[in-house]
Enzyme design. Sequence first.
Site, PDB file in Angstrom:
ATOM      1  N   CYS A  62       6.351   9.568  -0.131  1.00  0.00           N
ATOM      2  CA  CYS A  62       5.520  10.325   0.490  1.00  0.00           C
ATOM      3  C   CYS A  62       4.882  11.414  -1.307  1.00  0.00           C
ATOM      4  O   CYS A  62       5.502  12.111  -1.319  1.00  0.00           O
ATOM      5  CB  CYS A  62       5.077  11.450   1.783  1.00  0.00           C
TER       6      CYS A  62
ATOM      7  N   ARG B 242       0.754  -1.179   0.175  1.00  0.00           N
ATOM      8  CA  ARG B 242       0.003  -0.017   0.178  1.00  0.00           C
ATOM      9  C   ARG B 242       0.682   1.182  -0.052  1.00  0.00           C
ATOM     10  O   ARG B 242       0.901   1.982  -1.312  1.00  0.00           O
ATOM     11  CB  ARG B 242      -1.112   0.026   1.637  1.00  0.00           C
TER      12      ARG B 242
END
Lengths: 301, 301
Positions: free
Chosen positions: A238, A15
């Site tokens: 990120c 994920r």
Amino acid sequence: MNLPKSVSIIEVGPRDGLQNEANFITTEIKKEFIQHLVCAEIKEMEVTSFVSPKWIPQMQDAAELIQSCYSSIRSIVLVPNKKGAERLLATNCKSAAVFVGVSNRFNQKNINKSTRESIVEIRPIIADLKSKGFFVRACISTAFYCHYEGAIATADTLALCQEFADAGVDELSVADTIGMATPAESFSLFSTLKQQLPNIMIAAHFHDTRKMALANIYAALQAGIDRFDTSAGGLGGCPFVPGATGNVATEDVVYMLERMNIKTGVKLDKLVKAIDIIAPHLSRKIDSGYYQLTKKRDISV
Amino acid sequence: MNLPKSVSIIEVGPRDGLQNEANFITTEIKKEFIQHLVCAEIKEMEVTSFVSPKWIPQMQDAAELIQSCYSSIRSIVLVPNKKGAERLLATNCKSAAVFVGVSNRFNQKNINKSTRESIVEIRPIIADLKSKGFFVRACISTAFYCHYEGAIATADTLALCQEFADAGVDELSVADTIGMATPAESFSLFSTLKQQLPNIMIAAHFHDTRKMALANIYAALQAGIDRFDTSAGGLGGCPFVPGATGNVATEDVVYMLERMNIKTGVKLDKLVKAIDIIAPHLSRKIDSGYYQLTKKRDISV
């Protein structure tokens, strides 16, 4: 030094690790990757995310991916909002993750809501999932520093953690999203959290941006933390934090812990095989210490 | 947690870092690199080595390099044997390093002598240098693990350190040559050494092969160590240890220490300029966290 005797690894590669890969990785490859991680004795895993495919196209196959739901392990699915939670409820999965940033500006950039708006939205989702028997973890981002806001007040992080504990989550995953925390800060925050919230599971989530991830984990162990989010191959970063390189690599964490006689249960040789599956499909090189050594001849790892 | 308030950095990039570079780097470039390190407020440095040019051609310019001897700092020159010591005595330098591996097989591979033969050869060199007012450090290699012998008995490392202390060295630089020690082992060995040898300087020397270098430094700080060998840009490795990647990067160590309010005196911005000088001449990419971040736009380091 009083360190835990065993540690739980929460694998976040499928994920958190894959979500920033620009090129779509086929569902078949993802399944194979996950199955190999299960073979490596990973027992808890963030598998995918019911996020809008518009925002993160890589996760568009979430429903298909979790059809089997990897029921032998704790398969955690990220649900960013009510719609995501509804999609999760239509599956057999029984573990969910919600997330919010302590930093308001990070949260705005990340999901276009203020931190407060996120909390208001998430609280009833947690209540609903808990009433239906779900395991729920709250991922607390930017718990130390934010690319936009700089240093985060510890009081704000503690208050947010308390709020989610009060909302009934089973676990907090507390993240140094931009990889800027020092071991001293890791020890300080996690010691305080363990004291303040003795009845909740607390996982530490570190990024290796400034090479301090293992030092921070060592410090968190000294603070009594025995749950760590890690990513096979150090995949991730990120999308909203420039330069935020990968999550700390599962194999480097497992290697360090096992070498200190702290049991993780994870099988390093099979973990390497799982990384071998995903590596050719990534936009970047795997640069974890352990994985690289396995690819060199004549090296005992 | 009781950590030192300040730490001394011993920069080993020009010697330990460059010695494995196959292509000769000109003396002018080396001088410029060193001068920029001095500008970055490095106060102690392994500058070069009076080793046989047949063995390590990169160090063939040692005599020329140290003509100026960088007298504003402690310029340390490695002398592997009597001949090296004689060459050093013909210069103005007043600091020397000798070295020996705890592992006999490593020492054989490294300098074609047993550990015992090395000690017998080095003891009179130390005595001579000390009688002439030199600062002498002993570099103790393979203090934890050896690529050939595996785990090194702590008792052997402690005995060798004691022997060099008795021989009158000012400092021991105790090295995890293959980057395999864990933070628990770092804490354990350095705690014992500090107790056993309270009146001698002790530096810790870590490699980041398995990404544990900063964790090991954090553990060594907890053991009271306040001197660390580091290499600008993480340059280095070991020619006789396959896969032994670089020394821990000075910039990553300084960043972590300063962020924990442990003073190093080193100026990070100028250190980056020093690395900029040497980087284009290396066979490999600089992969330290701090240096890489400075090359990305829009990142606050």
